[in-house]
Design a protein around this motif. Structure first.
Motif: not given
Length: 280
Positions: A202-212
């Motif tokens: 997902f090169p153009h998508a912003h990672i809003r949340a990292l969970i785990g």
């Protein structure tokens, strides 16, 4: 999107819930109900009942990898839910062990699942959108160092045990508007590697949340021995450079490691305990 932690090593003392060494997340995304991992027993089901969550309504289950603290409750789930498909990598069904020297403990998922419930399983072998806006990433690059704690984890190869390569692990990604949220079970392939892998798909998508979980405990069940400063610095730098807004972690991250991450990330990171509810 609403996320409820059904099982984690710790619990909110204000809630009458059960905690155990494991992880299970219940996710409501629009009209889809998702279970990400099932802990190691049926305790996540008991907690769901106390929280007013009906697991009979779950539409799909994603297993992050083949260890019993993430899939041990699956058999109990299949007895109460008759419709959900179970998504996993094919190698989840192999035999996994943990241990030191001559002592090895079997941490595999019950064979009954694969023998009696094969019609419920969907094996995912490549990048797949399993339902609208919910993706599975199966190919995880390893440009960066993997966690030291992996040295105590093995897979059965014929009659011998060999070091686990963790090719049974996957990443779940949920798209929300133009942003994405990524879910890791234990990050055995390394959290930084997993962030990079998500970014490559997902090169153009912003990672809003990292969970785990981030698997930063060097020796299983001994939280006092945490990661090196370099490992913490690398993860912190990656989270900041990728502008990840929210980080929710627990389980195999370890409380000592969490405190180090909290020092650098502040309000950006939160510890998720049994009963925690997250709104994204």
């Amino acid at each position: 999107m609403k996320i409820t932690i059904l099982i984690e090593n710790n619990k909110d003392d204000a809630r009458d819930l059960i905690n155990e060494h494991g992880l299970s997340l219940y996710i409501e995304k629009d009209d889809t109900r998702i279970l990400f991992d099932t802990g190691k027993s049926d305790n996540f089901i008991k907690n769901a009942e106390k929280l007013g969550i009906n697991l009979k309504d779950v539409d799909l289950v994603v297993l992050s990898h083949g260890h019993t603290d993430h899939g041990g409750g699956l058999l109990a789930f299949l007895k109460i839910n008759s419709k959900a498909k179970i998504y996993m990598k094919r190698k989840v069904q192999e035999k996994y062990f943990t241990g030191f020297l001559l002592f090895k403990k079997n941490i595999s998922i019950s064979r009954n699942i694969f023998e009696k419930h094969s019609n419920r399983i969907e094996y995912v072998d490549s990048f797949t959108e399993i339902v609208k806006d919910i993706f599975i990433i199966t190919d995880i690059n390893k440009h960066y160092k993997i966690p030291d704690g992996n040295k105590y984890l093995f897979v059965k190869d014929g009659n011998r045990l060999v070091k686990d390569s963790f090719d049974h692990e996957l990443i779940m990604v949920i798209k929300e508007n133009e942003a994405i949220c990524m879910f890791t079970g234990c990050s055995h392939n390394g959290t930084v590697n997993m962030i990079e892998s998500v970014n490559s798909f997902f090169p153009h998508a912003h990672i809003r949340a990292l969970i785990g979980g981030f698997h930063l405990v060097k020796i299983p069940a001994i939280d006092a021995i945490g990661p090196s400063k370099e490992e913490i610095d690398l993860l912190v730098d990656k989270i900041i450079s990728k502008n990840i807004n929210e980080v929710y972690t627990g389980h195999c991250t370890g409380e000592k490691s969490y405190k180090k991450l909290k020092y650098f990330l502040g309000d950006k990171i939160q510890y998720m305990k049994t009963g925690t509810q997250i709104q994204i």
